[in-house]
Structures are given as C-alpha cells and as structure tokens.
Scaffold this active site. Structure first.
Site, mmCIF file in Angstrom:
data_model
loop_
_atom_site.group_PDB
_atom_site.id
_atom_site.type_symbol
_atom_site.label_atom_id
_atom_site.label_comp_id
_atom_site.label_asym_id
_atom_site.label_seq_id
_atom_site.Cartn_x
_atom_site.Cartn_y
_atom_site.Cartn_z
ATOM 1 N N LYS A 14 0.836 -1.213 0.000
ATOM 2 C CA LYS A 14 0.000 0.000 0.000
ATOM 3 C C LYS A 14 0.873 1.267 0.000
ATOM 4 C CE LYS A 14 -2.023 -0.996 3.926
ATOM 5 N NZ LYS A 14 -1.263 -2.197 4.291
ATOM 6 N N ARG A 89 -9.644 1.333 9.211
ATOM 7 C CA ARG A 89 -9.212 -0.011 9.594
ATOM 8 C C ARG A 89 -10.368 -0.847 10.132
ATOM 9 N NH1 ARG A 89 -3.692 0.763 8.755
ATOM 10 N NH2 ARG A 89 -2.518 -0.854 9.794
ATOM 11 N N ARG A 128 11.816 -5.922 4.564
ATOM 12 C CA ARG A 128 11.693 -4.465 4.400
ATOM 13 C C ARG A 128 12.730 -3.693 5.225
ATOM 14 N NH1 ARG A 128 5.931 -1.987 5.268
ATOM 15 N NH2 ARG A 128 6.048 -3.172 7.205
ATOM 16 N N ARG A 162 11.515 -1.285 10.761
ATOM 17 C CA ARG A 162 10.397 -0.837 11.588
ATOM 18 C C ARG A 162 10.296 -1.682 12.848
ATOM 19 N NH1 ARG A 162 5.166 0.242 7.913
ATOM 20 N NH2 ARG A 162 4.152 -0.872 9.609
ATOM 21 N N ARG A 173 -0.579 -8.169 13.834
ATOM 22 C CA ARG A 173 -1.091 -7.234 12.810
ATOM 23 C C ARG A 173 -1.946 -7.979 11.791
ATOM 24 N NH1 ARG A 173 4.434 -4.907 10.955
ATOM 25 N NH2 ARG A 173 3.274 -3.881 9.280
#
Ligand code: AP5
Length: 220
Positions: A14, A89, A128, A162, A173
């Site tokens: 996203k 969300r 990532r 992160r 998550r």
C-alpha cells in the site's frame, strides 16, 4: 479530483503504491501509520499513547486516528484529491469517515483492496528496510538499493527497520487485519466502490493497474 482509499494487509504494498500514485496524480498521501510513527518518534502525547498499541500490532483507538484524518483532510493540498493509506481499519472508522467527507462536500471515488498471499506478506515484511534520512522503502528480497549500502534517493548510508516488523507483532497485525477487513470489504462492495488488486504482481504492474482505474475518473 479523485479520492482514493487503499485497503490491504500489512506488507501488501500500500505504502509503495501510494507514493507512486501520489506522484503520478500530484495529490497527497495520508498514511495514518506514517503519521503515528512520526508522533512516536517525536514523543508527543499522541505518540506516547499510540506506541504500545503499535508495538503490539493492535489498532490505535479510533478517536486518535479519526482526529488525525479530520485535521489533515481539510488541508488545501487535499483539494484536488488524496490517497488514504491505512485508514479506515474498521467499520466504525469507515462510517465516521463517510460522514466527515459528506460534511465537507467530498466523497470517496474508489477503494482498492490489495490482495496478497500470507507467505508472500511475511517475506515482504521481513525483508523491508528504509532509509533513515528520506524514508525511501527497500526490500532485501525484492528491491535492493542500486548501489549497495546507499539510498537511491538521497545517497544516505543509514538504514532502519520498523519496530513492528518483528515476528510476534506481524502475527498480531495480520490477526487484527483479518478480524476487521471482511466487514470493511463488504461495506465498500455494497457502496460499489471496491476494486480488487492482485498485489502479488510486480510494483510496476500494480501501479499500472491502479492508474488504469483512476484514469477513468474526471480530471485525472
Ligand atoms: P501501517 O503503517 O498502516 O502498516 P500496515 O498496514 O501494517 O502496512 P505496512 O506499512 O506494513 O505495509 P504496506 O502495505 O504499506 O507495504 P509496503 O509498501 O511497505 O500501520 C502500522 C500500525 O499503525 C498499525 O499496526 C496500527 O497499530 C497503527 N495504525 C495505522 N493506521 C491505523 C488506523 N487507521 N486505526 C488504528 N490504528 C492504526 O511494502 C512492504 C515491502 O514489500 C517493502 O519492502 C516493499 O519494498 C515491498 N514490496 C511492495 N510491493 C511489492 C511488490 N509488488 N513486489 C515485491 N515487493 C514489494
């Protein structure tokens, strides 16, 4: 004018696509995750409150994120459209958002639902890393820097991961995402706004599909 929402699981691309589309369309991206991470970094009151939710992979309370959106959506750079990444969300956030937009004479034109298999998500999240200086996002498996150790964008040699990209937070998550997303998808399907995106495909392929869809909206 085109007002867009990106729905999708963690790691579905996203943020990557939001920055590409925002550049193409010259409209801003509003990422609640990004705003919250900045608040945490600045140790603001919002940041102090949000930190424990984010670190455990839970949703930050609705009133906090709704306020973030409310303050941002009326900024002048949102006049010609915006991309909302990571909001809403849950169904409560979606309804509040619709009412908020209605009260300022705006509406959402399209909701893209990013679809990616879970095993690929895990690989994308675990690979990532981002530039500490400009925030450009890379991936150990899918998108390395052109010159090893240096950001393509700003040449910095400082990178970071992160805090919420660790195994247990990612599990949480994903659970939170699965718990609330079906209801959100149904809501936008019912309003004829939902457009599914096969986000397993390459970054340029996905951005091409997004552009094809938004091109059909007036003034784009
Ligand atoms: P948020 O920041 O929104 O995170 P997320 O939804 O978990 O999504 P991610 O940022 O992890 O993934 P992404 O889909 O943007 O993927 P990316 O483009 O980076 O939220 C974080 C936290 O904030 C939440 O857990 C919650 O606590 C809180 N929060 C935020 N919004 C909230 C709200 N509305 N209400 C309550 N709480 C809220 O891509 C991932 C990786 O894959 C990258 O390395 C990238 O290079 C790579 N990649 C991307 N696309 C491709 C591709 N097509 N092929 C190969 N690799 C790719």
């Amino acid at each position: 004018m085109v007002n867009v929402i990106f729905l999708g699981p963690p790691g579905s691309g996203k943020g990557t696509q939001a920055s590409i589309l925002a550049q193409e369309l010259k409209i801003p991206t509003i990422s609640t995750g990004e705003v919250l991470r900045k608040e945490v970094e600045n140790q603001s009151e919002i940041g102090k409150l949000a930190k424990s939710y984010m670190n455990s992979g839970e949703l930050v309370p609705d009133e906090v994120v709704v306020n973030i959106i409310k303050n941002r959506i009326t900024d002048s750079d949102c006049q010609n459209g915006f991309i909302v990444d990571g909001f809403p969300r849950n169904i409560n956030q979606a309804i509040v958002f619709d009412n908020m937009l209605q009260s300022i004479g705006k509406k959402i034109e399209v909701v893209f639902n990013f679809e990616v298999d879970e095993n690929i998500l895990i690989k994308r999240i675990s690979g990532r890393f981002s530039c500490k200086s400009c925030g450009a996002v890379y991936n150990r498996y899918f998108k390395l820097t052109a010159k090893e150790g240096f950001c393509d964008n700003c040449q910095s040699d400082q990178f970071e991961n992160r805090v919420d990209d660790n195994e247990s937070t990612v599990k949480s998550r994903l659970r939170v995402y699965h718990n609330s997303n079906i209801e959100l998808v149904r809501y936008y399907e019912k309003n004829n706004l939902l457009y599914s995106i096969d986000a397993v495909k390459s970054v340029p392929f996905v951005s091409g599909r997004l552009m094809e869809v938004v091109k059909n909206f007036p003034k784009v």
